[in-house]
Design an enzyme around this catalytic site. Structure first.
Site, short mmCIF file in Angstrom:
data_model
loop_
_atom_site.label_atom_id
_atom_site.label_comp_id
_atom_site.label_asym_id
_atom_site.label_seq_id
_atom_site.Cartn_x
_atom_site.Cartn_y
_atom_site.Cartn_z
N CYS A 104 0.80 -0.98 -0.20
CA CYS A 104 0.27 0.27 -0.11
C CYS A 104 0.98 1.41 0.51
O CYS A 104 1.42 1.24 0.83
CB CYS A 104 -0.94 -0.38 1.46
SG CYS A 104 -1.99 0.99 1.14
N HIS A 146 -9.03 -4.11 -2.94
CA HIS A 146 -7.99 -3.17 -1.88
C HIS A 146 -8.68 -1.13 -1.60
O HIS A 146 -8.35 -1.30 -0.55
CB HIS A 146 -6.11 -3.18 -2.33
CG HIS A 146 -5.85 -2.58 -1.71
ND1 HIS A 146 -5.14 -2.76 -0.91
CD2 HIS A 146 -5.07 -0.80 -1.39
CE1 HIS A 146 -4.12 -1.79 0.04
NE2 HIS A 146 -4.10 -0.90 -0.94
N GLU A 147 -8.72 -1.03 -2.82
CA GLU A 147 -9.08 0.20 -2.94
C GLU A 147 -10.29 1.12 -2.83
O GLU A 147 -10.65 1.65 -2.04
CB GLU A 147 -9.20 1.31 -4.83
CG GLU A 147 -7.26 1.26 -4.70
CD GLU A 147 -6.12 0.99 -4.37
OE1 GLU A 147 -6.79 2.60 -3.76
OE2 GLU A 147 -5.57 1.27 -4.50
#
Length: 185
Positions: A104, A146-147
Site C-alpha cells: 500500500c 483494496h481501493e
C-alpha cells in the site's frame, strides 16, 4: 495509439497520507458535486499514483475523505485496466480466495500476504456523472477490493490476523515514515 489526454498529465502530485492518519481509518463521504473540483481531484490522484509508482490510489490517501479512487492495474493476463470510480459500491467479491502479497502506498515499503477474492465488481460513476461498472479478476480484483476498502476506512493490515498482523504493524512502527509511533492500523 493513445486517444485523449494522459490521465494525471495536468494533475498535481499530492503528499500521501500514511498509516495512522485518521482520514485512512474512517469511511469517506459520498461525492455530491460532480464539478471541476472533482475532475481536478481525479487528475491529482492519477499524478500522485504515478509519482509513487502505484497501481491504485484512493482519495483519502491524499487527505481527501471522498469516495473516489483511480487505477492503472494489470490483471493476471497482463491486460491493463485504467480508470476511476466515484461513489463506488462493491457489488460482487467472489470466486476463489487467494492469499497474495499486498502492499500500500500508505505503508511504503511494506507488504504482507493478504486474502482476497479473485473476482470483484464495482459500480459507481465517472467524474462527469456517467454510470460505470468495473469487473476485475486476479491481481486487478485485488486492486479493486483494496481501493474500495480504503474508502470504507480500512487498510490491508485490518484484514490480517495474528502473527501476520503483528509483524506488519511492528514493521510500520519501526519504518522511517512511522516515526516510531504505535499504529493500530
Amino acid at each position: 495509439m493513445r486517444h485523449g489526454p494522459i490521465p494525471g498529465a495536468h494533475g498535481r502530485v499530492r503528499p500521501l497520507t500514511l498509516l495512522g492518519d485518521p482520514v485512512l481509518h474512517a469511511p469517506s463521504a459520498e461525492v455530491t458535486d460532480f464539478g471541476p473540483g472533482l475532475a481536478r481531484l481525479v487528475e491529482d490522484l492519477f499524478a500522485s499514483m504515478y509519482a509513487a509508482r502505484g497501481v491504485g490510489l484512493a482519495a483519502n490517501q491524499v487527505g481527501e475523505a471522498l469516495r473516489v479512487f483511480v487505477f492503472d492495474c494489470p490483471d493476471d493476463e497482463e491486460v491493463r485496466h485504467l480508470g476511476h470510480v466515484v461513489n463506488p459500491r462493491l457489488v460482487a467479491a467472489d470466486g476463489i480466495v487467494l492469499r497474495g502479497p499486498e502492499g500500500c502506498l500508505s505503508l511504503p515499503g511494506l507488504e504482507a500476504p493478504t486474502e482476497r477474492f479473485d473476482r470483484a465488481v464495482v459500480e459507481g460513476f465517472t467524474a462527469s456523472g456517467e454510470p460505470v461498472e468495473v469487473e476485475g479478476t486476479g491481481f486487478f480484483a485485488r486492486c479493486l477490493q483494496h481501493e474500495y476498502d480504503h474508502l470504507e476506512g480500512r487498510v490491508y493490515p485490518d484484514r490480517l490476523t495474528g502473527r501476520r498482523r503483528r509483524k506488519v504493524l511492528r514493521q510500520a512502527a519501526k519504518a522511517s515514515w512511522g516515526s516510531g509511533r504505535t499504529v493500530s492500523g
